[in-house]
Design an enzyme around this catalytic site. Structure first.
Site, mmCIF file in Angstrom:
data_model
loop_
_atom_site.group_PDB
_atom_site.id
_atom_site.type_symbol
_atom_site.label_atom_id
_atom_site.label_comp_id
_atom_site.label_asym_id
_atom_site.label_seq_id
_atom_site.Cartn_x
_atom_site.Cartn_y
_atom_site.Cartn_z
ATOM 1 C CB SER A 6 -0.873 0.006 1.252
ATOM 2 O OG SER A 6 -1.281 1.334 1.548
ATOM 3 C CG HIS A 31 -4.267 -2.703 -0.407
ATOM 4 N ND1 HIS A 31 -5.387 -3.499 -0.307
ATOM 5 C CD2 HIS A 31 -4.459 -1.671 0.452
ATOM 6 C CE1 HIS A 31 -6.220 -2.979 0.578
ATOM 7 N NE2 HIS A 31 -5.681 -1.860 1.052
ATOM 8 C CG ASP A 33 -5.138 1.848 1.043
ATOM 9 O OD1 ASP A 33 -6.007 1.015 1.342
ATOM 10 O OD2 ASP A 33 -3.932 1.697 1.312
ATOM 11 C CG MET A 35 -8.614 6.732 1.763
ATOM 12 S SD MET A 35 -7.543 7.281 3.095
ATOM 13 C CE MET A 35 -6.608 5.767 3.394
ATOM 14 C CG HIS A 66 -9.276 -0.806 1.179
ATOM 15 N ND1 HIS A 66 -8.456 -0.612 2.270
ATOM 16 C CD2 HIS A 66 -10.545 -0.814 1.668
ATOM 17 C CE1 HIS A 66 -9.188 -0.501 3.368
ATOM 18 N NE2 HIS A 66 -10.461 -0.610 3.025
ATOM 19 C CG MET A 68 -11.192 2.768 3.011
ATOM 20 S SD MET A 68 -9.524 3.134 3.600
ATOM 21 C CE MET A 68 -8.588 2.772 2.117
ATOM 22 C CG MET A 137 -10.321 -2.249 7.699
ATOM 23 S SD MET A 137 -9.026 -2.054 6.462
ATOM 24 C CE MET A 137 -8.001 -0.775 7.206
ATOM 25 N N GLY A 144 -2.111 5.734 6.787
ATOM 26 C CA GLY A 144 -1.050 4.746 6.899
ATOM 27 C C GLY A 144 -0.273 4.974 8.179
ATOM 28 C CG ASP A 179 -5.309 -2.449 4.898
ATOM 29 O OD1 ASP A 179 -4.191 -1.984 5.187
ATOM 30 O OD2 ASP A 179 -6.109 -1.897 4.125
ATOM 31 N N GLY A 180 -3.335 -2.978 7.949
ATOM 32 C CA GLY A 180 -3.071 -1.984 8.972
ATOM 33 C C GLY A 180 -2.046 -2.439 10.003
HETATM 34 C C1 DX5 Z 1 -5.614 2.394 5.950
HETATM 35 C C2 DX5 Z 1 -5.266 1.680 4.654
HETATM 36 C C3 DX5 Z 1 -4.091 0.774 4.738
HETATM 37 C C4 DX5 Z 1 -2.837 1.393 5.273
HETATM 38 C C5 DX5 Z 1 -1.724 0.396 5.432
HETATM 39 O O1 DX5 Z 1 -6.807 3.067 5.791
HETATM 40 O O2 DX5 Z 1 -6.358 0.902 4.236
HETATM 41 O O3 DX5 Z 1 -3.894 0.097 3.506
HETATM 42 O O4 DX5 Z 1 -2.412 2.465 4.499
HETATM 43 O O5 DX5 Z 1 -0.603 1.081 5.908
HETATM 44 P P1 DX5 Z 1 0.255 0.567 7.146
HETATM 45 O O6 DX5 Z 1 0.823 -0.758 6.750
HETATM 46 O O7 DX5 Z 1 1.285 1.638 7.288
HETATM 47 O O8 DX5 Z 1 -0.663 0.475 8.326
HETATM 48 ZN ZN ZN Z 2 -6.202 -0.565 2.581
#
Ligand code: DX5
Ligand code: ZN
Length: 223
Positions: A6, A31, A33, A35, A66, A68, A137, A144, A179-180
Site C-alpha cells: 500500500s 493494494h 487505498d 479514500m 480498497h 473507503m 481492518m 497509513g 490491513d493496517g
Molecule cells: C488504511 C489503509 C491501509 C494502510 C496500510 O486506511 O487501508 O492500507 O495504508 O498502511 P500501514 O501498513 O502503514 O498500516
Molecule cells: Zn487498505
C-alpha cells in the site's frame, strides 16, 4: 502469503514510481487505498489516476482497490473501467451487500468485503459463499502508519474456521486479507492465525530502507 503493498506512506508525488518499485521488488498485487474524505477523513486518488497508473504499469500487476468511500454501490464500475481487477467494499458503507458484490462479479472483477476493527463478522458470514476475499481492518481506516490492533485475532480465527468449513463442504475459497500495522515483527503470527494476504504500507515504504530491503526482512520473518 501474498504481500500487498500500500503506497499511502510512499512519496505520492511519484505514485507511479512507488508502485513500480514494489513491482520491481517482486510484488505483483498492488493494494490501492481509495479514500473519499467522507467515509474516512482523508482523500487519496480515484478512477482517473488509477487508469493512468494501469497504463504506466502495464497489465501484469493485480490492482486491488480498497474502496473507503460512501458511494461504492454506484461507483464501483468506474474502478473496474480504470483497470482494477479486485474491488473490496466496506460493509459499513454499503446498504445491499449481496447486490453489490454480485454486481462487481458480473462486471468482471473479483469481489471482497471489508470490516473495520469494531465491526462484527456476522455480515461477512452471511455472504461468505458470494465473495472472493474478506479484508479485516487491523487499524481504523484513513491513514497509513498506525499501530496494529491485536483484538482482531478472534475475528480472523473465526473466519478461518468458517471458510475452511465452507471449502470442506465443496464451497468456494475466500482469501483472508488483513490491513493496517502489518510489519516484519507480526507477519508470521498473522500467518499462524490463518491470514493469506497481508497489506503492508509503512513496513515497505519508509525512510529506513528500500522496498526490496524491507521486503527481504519480511520474507526472513516468514521463513
Ligand atoms: C488504511 C489503509 C491501509 C494502510 C496500510 O486506511 O487501508 O492500507 O495504508 O498502511 P500501514 O501498513 O502503514 O498500516
Ligand atoms: Zn487498505
Amino acid at each position: 502469503m501474498i504481500i500487498a503493498p500500500s503506497v499511502l506512506t510512499a512519496n505520492l508525488a511519484d505514485l507511479g514510481d512507488a508502485c513500480q518499485e514494489a513491482v520491481d521488488a517482486g510484488l505483483n498485487w498492488l493494494h490501492l487505498d481509495v479514500m473519499d474524505g467522507n467515509f474516512v477523513p482523508n482523500l487519496t486518488f480515484g478512477p482517473p489516476v488509477l487508469a493512468k497508473l494501469r497504463k504506466a504499469l502495464g497489465d501484469s500487476p493485480t490492482f486491488d482497490a480498497h474502496l473507503m468511500i460512501t458511494n461504492a454501490e454506484t461507483s464501483f464500475q468506474q474502478y473496474i473501467d480504470a483497470g482494477c481487477d479486485h474491488i473490496s467494499v466496506h460493509v459499513e458503507a454499503v446498504n445491499d451487500l449481496h447486490s453489490c458484490v454480485n454486481a462487481i462479479k458480473t462486471a468482471g472483477a473479483t469481489a471482497g468485503v471489508v470490516i473495520n476493527p469494531n465491526t462484527p463478522i456476522d455480515p461477512v458470514l452471511d455472504i461468505l459463499s458470494d465473495i472472493d476475499l474478506v479484508l479485516v481492518m487491523s487499524v481504523n481506516p484513513g491513514f497509513g502508519g498506525q499501530s496494529f490492533i491485536p483484538t482482531v485475532e478472534s475475528k480472523i480465527r473465526q473466519l478461518r474456521v468458517a471458510i475452511d468449513d465452507q471449502v470442506a463442504k465443496g464451497g468456494n475459497m475466500v482469501q483472508i486479507q488483513i490491513d493496517g500495522g502489518v510489519k516484519s515483527h507480526n507477519i508470521a503470527m498473522l500467518r499462524e492465525w490463518g491470514v493469506e494476504n497481508c497489506v503492508v504500507g509503512s513496513g515497505l515504504f519508509n525512510d529506513k530502507a528500500t522496498v526490496a530491503e524491507n521486503l527481504a526482512i519480511i520474507h526472513e520473518a516468514l521463513e
